[in-house]
Design a protein around this motif. Sequence first.
Motif, PDB file in Angstrom:
ATOM      1  N   LYS A 280     -35.721   3.634  35.840  1.00  0.00           N
ATOM      2  CA  LYS A 280     -36.120   2.848  34.667  1.00  0.00           C
ATOM      3  C   LYS A 280     -36.813   3.724  33.626  1.00  0.00           C
ATOM      4  CE  LYS A 280     -36.667  -1.550  37.123  1.00  0.00           C
ATOM      5  NZ  LYS A 280     -37.623  -2.622  37.522  1.00  0.00           N
ATOM      6  N   TYR A 281     -37.629   4.658  34.141  1.00  0.00           N
ATOM      7  CA  TYR A 281     -38.343   5.561  33.231  1.00  0.00           C
ATOM      8  C   TYR A 281     -37.362   6.390  32.414  1.00  0.00           C
ATOM      9  CZ  TYR A 281     -42.083   8.835  31.819  1.00  0.00           C
ATOM     10  OH  TYR A 281     -42.981   9.585  31.114  1.00  0.00           O
ATOM     11  N   ALA A 282     -36.335   6.934  33.071  1.00  0.00           N
ATOM     12  CA  ALA A 282     -35.324   7.731  32.368  1.00  0.00           C
ATOM     13  C   ALA A 282     -34.551   6.876  31.374  1.00  0.00           C
ATOM     14  CB  ALA A 282     -34.377   8.371  33.372  1.00  0.00           C
ATOM     15  N   THR A 283     -34.236   5.648  31.779  1.00  0.00           N
ATOM     16  CA  THR A 283     -33.521   4.734  30.878  1.00  0.00           C
ATOM     17  C   THR A 283     -34.341   4.461  29.626  1.00  0.00           C
ATOM     18  OG1 THR A 283     -32.392   3.676  32.750  1.00  0.00           O
ATOM     19  CG2 THR A 283     -32.496   2.452  30.680  1.00  0.00           C
ATOM     20  N   ASN A 284     -35.646   4.242  29.813  1.00  0.00           N
ATOM     21  CA  ASN A 284     -36.527   4.017  28.664  1.00  0.00           C
ATOM     22  C   ASN A 284     -36.653   5.277  27.805  1.00  0.00           C
ATOM     23  OD1 ASN A 284     -36.993   1.455  29.657  1.00  0.00           O
ATOM     24  ND2 ASN A 284     -38.920   2.011  30.667  1.00  0.00           N
ATOM     25  N   ALA A 285     -36.777   6.407  28.460  1.00  0.00           N
ATOM     26  CA  ALA A 285     -37.003   7.666  27.735  1.00  0.00           C
ATOM     27  C   ALA A 285     -35.812   8.057  26.881  1.00  0.00           C
ATOM     28  CB  ALA A 285     -37.339   8.786  28.717  1.00  0.00           C
ATOM     29  N   LEU A 286     -34.599   7.672  27.305  1.00  0.00           N
ATOM     30  CA  LEU A 286     -33.397   8.047  26.564  1.00  0.00           C
ATOM     31  C   LEU A 286     -33.112   7.128  25.370  1.00  0.00           C
ATOM     32  CD1 LEU A 286     -31.000   9.096  29.446  1.00  0.00           C
ATOM     33  CD2 LEU A 286     -31.672  10.526  27.515  1.00  0.00           C
ATOM     34  N   PHE A 316     -27.500  12.345  23.792  1.00  0.00           N
ATOM     35  CA  PHE A 316     -27.761  13.778  23.600  1.00  0.00           C
ATOM     36  C   PHE A 316     -28.676  14.005  22.402  1.00  0.00           C
ATOM     37  CE2 PHE A 316     -24.003  14.411  26.288  1.00  0.00           C
ATOM     38  CZ  PHE A 316     -24.455  15.445  27.085  1.00  0.00           C
ATOM     39  N   GLY A 317     -28.436  13.301  21.317  1.00  0.00           N
ATOM     40  CA  GLY A 317     -29.200  13.517  20.098  1.00  0.00           C
ATOM     41  C   GLY A 317     -28.716  14.756  19.361  1.00  0.00           C
ATOM     42  N   ASN A 333     -34.641  17.322  35.612  1.00  0.00           N
ATOM     43  CA  ASN A 333     -33.431  17.786  34.931  1.00  0.00           C
ATOM     44  C   ASN A 333     -32.494  16.596  34.748  1.00  0.00           C
ATOM     45  OD1 ASN A 333     -34.230  20.515  34.921  1.00  0.00           O
ATOM     46  ND2 ASN A 333     -33.517  20.777  37.021  1.00  0.00           N
ATOM     47  N   ILE A 334     -31.852  16.536  33.594  1.00  0.00           N
ATOM     48  CA  ILE A 334     -30.977  15.398  33.293  1.00  0.00           C
ATOM     49  C   ILE A 334     -29.585  15.894  32.927  1.00  0.00           C
ATOM     50  CG2 ILE A 334     -30.572  13.458  31.740  1.00  0.00           C
ATOM     51  CD1 ILE A 334     -33.554  13.145  31.436  1.00  0.00           C
ATOM     52  N   THR A 335     -28.590  15.295  33.558  1.00  0.00           N
ATOM     53  CA  THR A 335     -27.188  15.571  33.233  1.00  0.00           C
ATOM     54  C   THR A 335     -26.573  14.290  32.687  1.00  0.00           C
ATOM     55  OG1 THR A 335     -26.994  17.239  34.972  1.00  0.00           O
ATOM     56  CG2 THR A 335     -24.948  16.305  34.119  1.00  0.00           C
ATOM     57  N   ILE A 336     -25.989  14.381  31.495  1.00  0.00           N
ATOM     58  CA  ILE A 336     -25.350  13.219  30.860  1.00  0.00           C
ATOM     59  C   ILE A 336     -23.851  13.261  31.136  1.00  0.00           C
ATOM     60  CG2 ILE A 336     -24.918  11.999  28.704  1.00  0.00           C
ATOM     61  CD1 ILE A 336     -27.803  11.946  29.380  1.00  0.00           C
TER      62      ILE A 336
END
Length: 412
Positions: A280-286, A316-317, A333-336
Amino acid sequence: MGNELLQILDYIEQERGISRDSLIRALENAILIGSRKSIHPANELKVKIDPATGAIRAWAMLEVVEENPTCDQLVVARARERFPDVKLGDIVEWEVTPHNFGRIAAQTARQAMIQQLRKAEKENVQDEFADRVGTILNGIVRRFDAGSIIIDFQRAEGIMPAKEKVHGEQYQPGERINAYLQKVDINTAGPSLIVSRACPEFVLKLFEREVSEIHDGVVVIKGIAREAGNRTKVAVMSTDPRVDPVGSCVGVRGNRVRNITAELGMERIDIVPWDADIRKYATNALLPAKVQSVEVNEEKHELVVRVTEEQSKLAFGKKAQNVRLCSKLIGWNITIQNEEPKEEKGSIRDQLRQAAARLAADLDISEKTANLLISNGYVTVDGVKEAGRDTLLELEGVDAEEINHAFEHLDA
């Protein structure tokens, strides 16, 4: 020399806040070090400055002897000229001020005096600003030095190194400026206050100053990731379920966050809800990208985030800034990855696939040949019969054996 010295002492005492007594002690020590050779060869010497007149005088501590004195001794006959009751073996404080000593002291000890004064000033700065490390100071830009900015904070000067400036911000001498005090370093030759506008802590302190709920501890900043001058992500949570952490930071009609972005030169700020669940944190952060799913790889400390192709650019931004800041914020680390869009039930593609399956079953042919017939407009068995065997055999890429078999199957 006396009047000039008193003027200097008055100026430094008033402008820099250093006590006159500490200044006089520093000067006495500096003159003694710088002028020892010109005063007297004795080992134990003293230099004293009269605080009222600024007169500089020197004394040596000498032992009284009968005759043949060394540099640390004085014959008794000479000693009794000033001290009639002196005895052999006594230690007397004997004035040894050289002729025109003020000029000699000024010439030989000027640099040492400056160093001592700077040391006293820096110690005063240390005492005054040590408990203000980690706060925002307001000062006036004075000058520029090799890419750094020298700032006047009234009681002391500070320096903002080039790496601590925000890219794109312009500063002019005389302009007021806010900066975060990182440390007090009295061992450097230049200003002792090291300040920054580029560090994440500067943003944190701006939020504490602007948002009362953060100052009071009701809303907590759990993380900050910043690329100064461009974009900052701030994760917040509330210790009170009745308080919306994001809304508190944004303020009514966005006034709170707008004040902060104005201080930061309109740097973009994303305020996101913190969550103990890393997904959820990653979802919010993105945000503002919409995430389809998040897979967690604990071993590699990596998140695989899947988004639609349309949301990929947002995730990505610009120049991958959004995903980079998100990774810094949450510490993973995040992979899209792009997720293949799901076909809607009843779509044209689905209908064509179903039609091909039915035609293949009715004619007892492969779906490949059935798809070829459909792509040429022959969707039903009646359509195939009406076209006739010869017409279908003329189709490009058709399997003649399967067409013949289809018509045999229809005739059976």
